[in-house]
Design a protein around this motif. Sequence first.
Motif, PDB file in Angstrom:
ATOM      1  N   VAL A 112       0.825  -1.209   0.000  1.00  0.00           N
ATOM      2  CA  VAL A 112       0.000   0.000   0.000  1.00  0.00           C
ATOM      3  C   VAL A 112       0.860   1.260   0.000  1.00  0.00           C
ATOM      4  CG1 VAL A 112      -1.822  -1.212   1.246  1.00  0.00           C
ATOM      5  CG2 VAL A 112      -0.168   0.137   2.534  1.00  0.00           C
ATOM      6  N   LEU A 113       0.337   2.294  -0.634  1.00  0.00           N
ATOM      7  CA  LEU A 113       0.923   3.626  -0.548  1.00  0.00           C
ATOM      8  C   LEU A 113       0.345   4.321   0.680  1.00  0.00           C
ATOM      9  CD1 LEU A 113       2.484   6.100  -1.736  1.00  0.00           C
ATOM     10  CD2 LEU A 113       0.357   6.681  -2.930  1.00  0.00           C
ATOM     11  N   LEU A 114       1.210   4.908   1.487  1.00  0.00           N
ATOM     12  CA  LEU A 114       0.787   5.660   2.664  1.00  0.00           C
ATOM     13  C   LEU A 114       1.029   7.143   2.418  1.00  0.00           C
ATOM     14  CD1 LEU A 114       2.406   3.435   5.459  1.00  0.00           C
ATOM     15  CD2 LEU A 114       0.097   3.264   4.496  1.00  0.00           C
ATOM     16  N   GLN A 115      -0.023   7.939   2.475  1.00  0.00           N
ATOM     17  CA  GLN A 115       0.084   9.396   2.373  1.00  0.00           C
ATOM     18  C   GLN A 115      -0.195   9.958   3.761  1.00  0.00           C
ATOM     19  OE1 GLN A 115      -2.662   9.060  -1.151  1.00  0.00           O
ATOM     20  NE2 GLN A 115      -1.464  10.824  -1.847  1.00  0.00           N
ATOM     21  N   ILE A 116       0.790  10.651   4.317  1.00  0.00           N
ATOM     22  CA  ILE A 116       0.810  10.941   5.750  1.00  0.00           C
ATOM     23  C   ILE A 116       0.872  12.440   6.002  1.00  0.00           C
ATOM     24  CG2 ILE A 116       2.001  10.420   7.921  1.00  0.00           C
ATOM     25  CD1 ILE A 116       3.424   8.136   6.220  1.00  0.00           C
ATOM     26  N   THR A 117       0.076  12.903   6.962  1.00  0.00           N
ATOM     27  CA  THR A 117       0.152  14.273   7.469  1.00  0.00           C
ATOM     28  C   THR A 117       0.669  14.212   8.898  1.00  0.00           C
ATOM     29  OG1 THR A 117      -1.722  14.950   6.103  1.00  0.00           O
ATOM     30  CG2 THR A 117      -1.122  16.395   7.932  1.00  0.00           C
ATOM     31  N   ALA A 126       5.287  10.485   2.361  1.00  0.00           N
ATOM     32  CA  ALA A 126       4.753   9.261   1.768  1.00  0.00           C
ATOM     33  C   ALA A 126       5.670   8.103   2.101  1.00  0.00           C
ATOM     34  CB  ALA A 126       4.613   9.406   0.255  1.00  0.00           C
ATOM     35  N   CYS A 127       5.084   6.978   2.395  1.00  0.00           N
ATOM     36  CA  CYS A 127       5.808   5.749   2.687  1.00  0.00           C
ATOM     37  C   CYS A 127       5.086   4.595   2.013  1.00  0.00           C
ATOM     38  CB  CYS A 127       5.870   5.500   4.198  1.00  0.00           C
ATOM     39  SG  CYS A 127       7.133   6.428   5.101  1.00  0.00           S
ATOM     40  N   THR A 128       5.613   3.415   2.229  1.00  0.00           N
ATOM     41  CA  THR A 128       4.984   2.188   1.763  1.00  0.00           C
ATOM     42  C   THR A 128       4.617   1.352   2.985  1.00  0.00           C
ATOM     43  OG1 THR A 128       6.306   2.235  -0.263  1.00  0.00           O
ATOM     44  CG2 THR A 128       5.291   0.139   0.317  1.00  0.00           C
ATOM     45  N   GLY A 129       3.584   0.566   2.868  1.00  0.00           N
ATOM     46  CA  GLY A 129       3.197  -0.368   3.919  1.00  0.00           C
ATOM     47  C   GLY A 129       2.730  -1.660   3.285  1.00  0.00           C
ATOM     48  N   ASP A 178       9.202  15.853  11.955  1.00  0.00           N
ATOM     49  CA  ASP A 178       7.846  16.399  11.868  1.00  0.00           C
ATOM     50  C   ASP A 178       6.905  15.904  12.955  1.00  0.00           C
ATOM     51  OD1 ASP A 178       8.089  18.075   9.576  1.00  0.00           O
ATOM     52  OD2 ASP A 178       8.225  16.281   8.341  1.00  0.00           O
ATOM     53  N   GLY A 179       7.390  15.042  13.847  1.00  0.00           N
ATOM     54  CA  GLY A 179       6.552  14.566  14.934  1.00  0.00           C
ATOM     55  C   GLY A 179       5.645  13.422  14.513  1.00  0.00           C
ATOM     56  N   ALA A 180       4.659  13.158  15.348  1.00  0.00           N
ATOM     57  CA  ALA A 180       3.761  12.031  15.116  1.00  0.00           C
ATOM     58  C   ALA A 180       2.797  12.313  13.973  1.00  0.00           C
ATOM     59  CB  ALA A 180       2.979  11.722  16.386  1.00  0.00           C
ATOM     60  N   ALA A 181       2.397  11.241  13.296  1.00  0.00           N
ATOM     61  CA  ALA A 181       1.389  11.361  12.246  1.00  0.00           C
ATOM     62  C   ALA A 181       0.041  11.724  12.863  1.00  0.00           C
ATOM     63  CB  ALA A 181       1.278  10.053  11.476  1.00  0.00           C
ATOM     64  N   THR A 182      -0.711  12.542  12.169  1.00  0.00           N
ATOM     65  CA  THR A 182      -2.070  12.874  12.595  1.00  0.00           C
ATOM     66  C   THR A 182      -3.111  12.297  11.640  1.00  0.00           C
ATOM     67  OG1 THR A 182      -1.970  14.976  11.379  1.00  0.00           O
ATOM     68  CG2 THR A 182      -1.326  15.009  13.707  1.00  0.00           C
ATOM     69  N   LYS A 183      -2.678  11.956  10.435  1.00  0.00           N
ATOM     70  CA  LYS A 183      -3.600  11.418   9.436  1.00  0.00           C
ATOM     71  C   LYS A 183      -2.804  10.528   8.483  1.00  0.00           C
ATOM     72  CE  LYS A 183      -6.482  14.373   7.797  1.00  0.00           C
ATOM     73  NZ  LYS A 183      -7.038  15.495   6.996  1.00  0.00           N
ATOM     74  N   VAL A 184      -3.341   9.344   8.189  1.00  0.00           N
ATOM     75  CA  VAL A 184      -2.695   8.417   7.257  1.00  0.00           C
ATOM     76  C   VAL A 184      -3.746   7.888   6.292  1.00  0.00           C
ATOM     77  CG1 VAL A 184      -1.378   6.291   6.976  1.00  0.00           C
ATOM     78  CG2 VAL A 184      -0.987   7.724   8.992  1.00  0.00           C
ATOM     79  N   ARG A 185      -3.508   8.084   4.999  1.00  0.00           N
ATOM     80  CA  ARG A 185      -4.395   7.532   3.976  1.00  0.00           C
ATOM     81  C   ARG A 185      -3.712   6.330   3.346  1.00  0.00           C
ATOM     82  NH1 ARG A 185      -8.946   8.103   1.494  1.00  0.00           N
ATOM     83  NH2 ARG A 185      -9.456   9.859   2.845  1.00  0.00           N
ATOM     84  N   VAL A 186      -4.462   5.234   3.208  1.00  0.00           N
ATOM     85  CA  VAL A 186      -3.931   3.952   2.756  1.00  0.00           C
ATOM     86  C   VAL A 186      -4.548   3.598   1.406  1.00  0.00           C
ATOM     87  CG1 VAL A 186      -3.734   1.496   3.297  1.00  0.00           C
ATOM     88  CG2 VAL A 186      -3.640   3.195   5.145  1.00  0.00           C
ATOM     89  N   THR A 187      -3.687   3.363   0.394  1.00  0.00           N
ATOM     90  CA  THR A 187      -4.171   3.003  -0.942  1.00  0.00           C
ATOM     91  C   THR A 187      -3.409   1.782  -1.440  1.00  0.00           C
ATOM     92  OG1 THR A 187      -4.553   5.353  -1.420  1.00  0.00           O
ATOM     93  CG2 THR A 187      -4.619   3.815  -3.277  1.00  0.00           C
ATOM     94  N   PRO A 188      -4.060   0.627  -1.581  1.00  0.00           N
ATOM     95  CA  PRO A 188      -3.376  -0.569  -2.083  1.00  0.00           C
ATOM     96  C   PRO A 188      -3.448  -0.673  -3.603  1.00  0.00           C
ATOM     97  CG  PRO A 188      -5.552  -1.159  -1.320  1.00  0.00           C
ATOM     98  CD  PRO A 188      -5.417   0.329  -1.109  1.00  0.00           C
ATOM     99  N   GLY A 189      -2.457  -1.369  -4.174  1.00  0.00           N
ATOM    100  CA  GLY A 189      -2.499  -1.707  -5.592  1.00  0.00           C
ATOM    101  C   GLY A 189      -2.509  -0.524  -6.526  1.00  0.00           C
TER     102      GLY A 189
END
Length: 438
Positions: free
Chosen positions: A53-58, A66-69, A89-100
């Motif tokens: 999955v693609l991780l889009q992180i705030t 952006a990371c991978t999971g 940047d500290g702790a994540a507050t929002k993570v969007r997960v998109t597979p494939g």
Amino acid sequence: MESKMPTSAVAPGLPRLRRGRSLTLALLLLGVLWMQPTVARAASADAPYRMIVLLQITYRSGGEGACTGFMLGPHTVGTAGHCLVSPTDGAATKVRVTPGLDGLDSPYASVQAASFSTTVPWGTFQDNRYDFGTITLPSDALGNATGWFTIHSASSSELTSGTFLTAGYRADRTFGTLEGVTGAINNFDAYFLYYRWNTTHGDSGSPIWTQDAAGRYAVVGIVKGYLVSGSGAVLTDEGIRITAPVENFLLSALSAPTVSAAQPSIPTLFSVPAGQPATVSGAGWPASSAAALQQSSDLVHWSPILSGTSDAQGNVAFRITPAVTSYYRIVAVGAAPGDAGQGVVTGGATTEPPGAGGRFASPPVFGAGSVAQVVFVGGTVQQLEAAVSAAGARGVWSQDAAGTYRLLAVGAPSFVQAPFVAAFPNGFVGATAVTLVR
């Protein structure tokens, strides 16, 4: 967007990892012998690539990355800890997960994470040995569509002789490009895997996997970053090695509760002796809602055995005669094991309080830094303190609902323990990953 890979940082009082001249020289000498990896664009719709999955992180700072999971359960994603708690940047507050994801083509839904966590040593001290974390999704729908990896603590012989793969959403490629690499693990130690696969920003959190004899895709490591020389030259890529403590932490996240449409409010466990007929019934459910009876022998791993539907008054009942003494509870269908319903039991069974057990799922294994990752099966704060003391530890860290790490010091005065007790007023319901310190 790009993820920010951390430099080495070690917790005060913990031994520094060997990143000095002797390791540098050894890596340079080995470099001429290392196999060159095979690199190819991955078919993101095929297994196991659709499980990546693609991780889009705030982040708390307002920055983005952006990371991978990778999917490791129906509603659980594994990744690198620095993707969730950035040193800058500290702790994540929002993570969007998109597979494939394949460019702008997304064959699966993109979902917002319900929660996420990393280890205490990484989240507090940025200790590189514990740079891993998990993400919990709001339902099982995504994982059931993509499938998921298994986790495997590979032996030295397996790491030495095997061929491994990784794939990630690199920041230096067109957005949405999943690129895979096949190669060898060139070296390893108790905490890390070393390889020359030219991983870069965005690859952090990617799975390092192999295919076992049963055909399962087994993750043996997590892409972390790379080591550099004093001049800035990359010496080797580096990943977290899956060992028993890492495996315990990752698997404990499989019990993290999802957000369920039918989420009863009072967890209740029932212990039913072998051969004793019993009726386990639940009340206070939404009318005509689906429910299931789950069984466990250790209060950690739960399996559904019966399903049913509540009546118009919100009541549901299951009749059982267990072959062996087991624990049972009623849950909403599709919910996580923590979403258990209010209920009563008749016919010779005994009722236990939520999270009964007061023990660790497996004996703690302390590393060189006198730190152990372990799963507490549930219970009161007092039971946790007793279990920590019995394990020979002086304290335990746990993450509260707000994501803050709390320390419980064994035998400390009540005013010292008060913040921890206030953070967990109802104790721990279900399996919870904690960190012991000796």
